[in-house]
Design an enzyme around this catalytic site. Structure first.
Site, PDB file in Angstrom:
ATOM      1  N   CYS A 126       2.150   2.720  -9.231  1.00 33.85           N
ATOM      2  CA  CYS A 126       2.272   3.456  -7.968  1.00 33.85           C
ATOM      3  C   CYS A 126       3.656   4.083  -7.928  1.00 33.85           C
ATOM      4  O   CYS A 126       4.505   3.806  -8.779  1.00 33.85           O
ATOM      5  CB  CYS A 126       2.057   2.564  -6.751  1.00 33.85           C
ATOM      6  SG  CYS A 126       1.638   3.540  -5.275  1.00 33.85           S
ATOM      7  N   CYS A 128       5.528   4.324  -4.819  1.00 37.76           N
ATOM      8  CA  CYS A 128       6.286   4.067  -3.585  1.00 37.76           C
ATOM      9  C   CYS A 128       7.607   3.313  -3.796  1.00 37.76           C
ATOM     10  O   CYS A 128       8.526   3.466  -3.005  1.00 37.76           O
ATOM     11  CB  CYS A 128       5.413   3.381  -2.547  1.00 37.76           C
ATOM     12  SG  CYS A 128       4.473   1.981  -3.136  1.00 37.76           S
ATOM     13  N   CYS A 136       3.458   6.873  -1.725  1.00 32.08           N
ATOM     14  CA  CYS A 136       2.770   6.560  -2.978  1.00 32.08           C
ATOM     15  C   CYS A 136       2.435   7.806  -3.791  1.00 32.08           C
ATOM     16  O   CYS A 136       1.613   7.739  -4.707  1.00 32.08           O
ATOM     17  CB  CYS A 136       1.483   5.785  -2.684  1.00 32.08           C
ATOM     18  SG  CYS A 136       1.740   4.303  -1.696  1.00 32.08           S
ATOM     19  N   LYS A 201      -8.489  -0.977  -1.061  1.00 37.76           N
ATOM     20  CA  LYS A 201      -7.181  -1.409  -0.564  1.00 37.76           C
ATOM     21  C   LYS A 201      -7.034  -0.904   0.863  1.00 37.76           C
ATOM     22  O   LYS A 201      -7.075   0.304   1.123  1.00 37.76           O
ATOM     23  CB  LYS A 201      -6.071  -0.838  -1.450  1.00 37.76           C
ATOM     24  CG  LYS A 201      -4.678  -1.207  -0.962  1.00 37.76           C
ATOM     25  CD  LYS A 201      -3.603  -0.698  -1.901  1.00 37.76           C
ATOM     26  CE  LYS A 201      -2.225  -1.109  -1.411  1.00 37.76           C
ATOM     27  NZ  LYS A 201      -1.165  -0.605  -2.294  1.00 37.76           N
ATOM     28  N   ARG A 211       6.836  -5.049   1.397  1.00 40.67           N
ATOM     29  CA  ARG A 211       7.614  -3.800   1.510  1.00 40.67           C
ATOM     30  C   ARG A 211       9.086  -4.118   1.703  1.00 40.67           C
ATOM     31  O   ARG A 211       9.959  -3.406   1.212  1.00 40.67           O
ATOM     32  CB  ARG A 211       7.069  -2.943   2.649  1.00 40.67           C
ATOM     33  CG  ARG A 211       5.705  -2.388   2.297  1.00 40.67           C
ATOM     34  CD  ARG A 211       5.122  -1.494   3.364  1.00 40.67           C
ATOM     35  NE  ARG A 211       3.733  -1.186   3.044  1.00 40.67           N
ATOM     36  CZ  ARG A 211       2.906  -0.558   3.854  1.00 40.67           C
ATOM     37  NH1 ARG A 211       3.323  -0.158   5.050  1.00 40.67           N
ATOM     38  NH2 ARG A 211       1.660  -0.315   3.481  1.00 40.67           N
ATOM     39  N   ARG A 223       0.501   4.808   5.656  1.00 37.66           N
ATOM     40  CA  ARG A 223      -0.338   4.995   4.466  1.00 37.66           C
ATOM     41  C   ARG A 223      -1.820   5.160   4.854  1.00 37.66           C
ATOM     42  O   ARG A 223      -2.709   4.981   4.036  1.00 37.66           O
ATOM     43  CB  ARG A 223      -0.191   3.806   3.522  1.00 37.66           C
ATOM     44  CG  ARG A 223       1.243   3.461   3.110  1.00 37.66           C
ATOM     45  CD  ARG A 223       1.289   2.936   1.683  1.00 37.66           C
ATOM     46  NE  ARG A 223       2.455   2.138   1.341  1.00 37.66           N
ATOM     47  CZ  ARG A 223       3.688   2.617   1.148  1.00 37.66           C
ATOM     48  NH1 ARG A 223       3.940   3.907   1.351  1.00 37.66           N
ATOM     49  NH2 ARG A 223       4.660   1.809   0.799  1.00 37.66           N
ATOM     50  N   GLU A 239     -15.955   3.411  -2.203  1.00 40.05           N
ATOM     51  CA  GLU A 239     -14.718   3.469  -2.993  1.00 40.05           C
ATOM     52  C   GLU A 239     -14.909   2.773  -4.345  1.00 40.05           C
ATOM     53  O   GLU A 239     -14.498   3.275  -5.387  1.00 40.05           O
ATOM     54  CB  GLU A 239     -13.561   2.782  -2.245  1.00 40.05           C
ATOM     55  CG  GLU A 239     -12.958   3.599  -1.116  1.00 40.05           C
ATOM     56  CD  GLU A 239     -12.037   4.706  -1.616  1.00 40.05           C
ATOM     57  OE1 GLU A 239     -11.890   4.871  -2.832  1.00 40.05           O
ATOM     58  OE2 GLU A 239     -11.456   5.405  -0.767  1.00 40.05           O
ATOM     59  N   LYS A 254      -8.160  -5.821  -1.474  1.00 45.10           N
ATOM     60  CA  LYS A 254      -6.832  -6.209  -1.015  1.00 45.10           C
ATOM     61  C   LYS A 254      -6.642  -5.812   0.427  1.00 45.10           C
ATOM     62  O   LYS A 254      -6.966  -4.682   0.763  1.00 45.10           O
ATOM     63  CB  LYS A 254      -5.808  -5.492  -1.901  1.00 45.10           C
ATOM     64  CG  LYS A 254      -4.373  -5.714  -1.508  1.00 45.10           C
ATOM     65  CD  LYS A 254      -3.498  -4.894  -2.408  1.00 45.10           C
ATOM     66  CE  LYS A 254      -2.070  -5.096  -1.960  1.00 45.10           C
ATOM     67  NZ  LYS A 254      -1.153  -4.286  -2.710  1.00 45.10           N
ATOM     68  N   SER A 280       1.287 -10.507   0.326  1.00 43.36           N
ATOM     69  CA  SER A 280       2.520 -11.136   0.797  1.00 43.36           C
ATOM     70  C   SER A 280       2.373 -11.764   2.180  1.00 43.36           C
ATOM     71  O   SER A 280       2.821 -12.887   2.407  1.00 43.36           O
ATOM     72  CB  SER A 280       3.639 -10.099   0.802  1.00 43.36           C
ATOM     73  OG  SER A 280       3.282  -8.971   1.565  1.00 43.36           O
TER      74      SER A 280
END
Ligand code: PBG
Ligand code: ZN
Length: 332
Positions: A126, A128, A136, A201, A211, A223, A239, A254, A280
């Site tokens: 990615c 970002c 991204c 995602k 982040r 995003r 997707e 995710k 996270s």
């Protein structure tokens, strides 16, 4: 004809749970070391021996390149099979150019890990962490441009594959990126590199600690024009179907815990190797509860089991060392 009435008192479900041994042999779901993928943060310019604690993710660290390799080796000795690498470059710019630099932090880390370990090395693909605006992709007039971004993602993935990555994992959610990456890999003799796509995602607030950990928060906007709407599941199936069509080898959902229904639907529908990312925020929420004394470590085990039970073959988790190292036994 004998009619057996399978009702109480003949049938007693509690017999199946009467003691630890019985419960253990009748467990339908189990966690194995090879189910786990450990996400590691590697920071360019950090001095060896000076790992940085990530305050928003208690117990997780940013490592120098050498320290990351040492830590990976240590965990390999405890049964670790795979790592997922995130880089923090020294310099960021408009085009995220250190993301596809052959001497970039991830490219160097991959080479060293492949030289010194037998781990499956997976890289997050990615922009970002590498763009100064924290988006991204390529940004023009405050818009994240889809098709322009694909060329950069492909170059990033190719540079990872050429460094020796076994699997590249695009996490950007641009349309068409799996196909673009597959084509560039194949044109350059990397047809054996797998693609694990972050297929479903979601635009989740559970990414906040991450982040903070890698300084990748967008400097403006959000995003939501590329990551998914948390209210949707049919869209997640579309997707995934698109990514499979474009050549994804492994699909990912995710976050994990708030989206167990999505994991299950995808596994049932496509029978693909399916990964789930315990992100996270899921990690930090459990750690916070445990540190405050409201929860026990059992809650970690229970959430990992729920992800596996929902149908995930692979679990990307910051609890990987906890699982591998723990002398801890689930109180079932
Ligand atoms: C970047 C990326 C993110 C995560 C992995 N890759 C966050 C984001 O979209 O900002 C999240 C990881 C986590 O929260 O553990 N594309
Ligand atoms: Zn990103």
């Amino acid at each position: 004809m004998i009619v057996i009435k399978m009702i109480f008192p003949t049938t007693r479900m509690r017999r199946l749970r009467k003691n630890f041994k019985i419960r253990t042999i009748l467990s339908e779901t189990n966690l194995n070391p090879e189910d786990f993928i450990y996400p590691m943060f590697i920071k360019e310019g950090l001095k060896d021996g000076q790992k940085e604690h990530i305050d928003t993710m208690p117990g997780q660290y940013r490592y120098s390149l050498n320290d990351a390799v040492e830590e990976a080796k240590r965990l390999e000795n405890k049964g670790l099979s795979s790592v997922l690498l995130f880089g923090m470059p020294r310099k960021k710019d408009e085009l995220g150019s250190s993301a596809y630099d052959k001497e970039g932090i991830i490219q160097r880390a991959v080479r060293k890990l492949k030289e010194e370990t037998d781990l499956v090395v997976i890289t997050d693909v990615c922009m970002c962490q590498y763009t100064h605006h924290g988006h991204c992709g390529i940004v023009r007039n405050d818009q994240i441009l889809n098709d322009e971004t694909l060329e950069y993602l492909s170059q990033i993935a190719l540079s990872h594959a050429q460094a020796g990555a076994d699997i590249v994992a695009p996490s950007d959610m641009m349309d068409g990126r799996v196909l673009a990456i597959r084509e560039v890999l194949d044109m350059n003799g990397q047809e054996d590199t797998l693609i694990m796509s972050y297929a479903a995602k979601y635009a989740s607030s559970f990414y906040a600690p991450f982040r903070d950990a890698v300084c990748s928060a967008p400097s403006f906007g959000d995003r939501k024009t590329h990551q998914m709407n948390p209210r949707n599941i049919n869209e997640a199936l579309r997707e995934v179907e698109l990514d499979i069509g474009e050549g994804a080898d492994i699909v990912m959902v995710k976050p994990a815990l708030p989206y167990l229904d999505v994991i299950k639907a995808i596994k049932d529908e496509y029978k693909m190797p399916t990964a789930a990312y315990q992100v996270s925020g899921e990690y930090s929420m459990l750690q916070a509860g445990i540190n405050a004394g409201y929860l026990t470590e059992n809650s970690i085990y229970e959430s990992l089991i729920s992800i596996k039970r929902a149908g995930a073959d692979l679990i990307i988790s910051h609890f990987t060392p906890w699982f591998l190292e723990g002398d801890y036994e689930f109180e079932c």
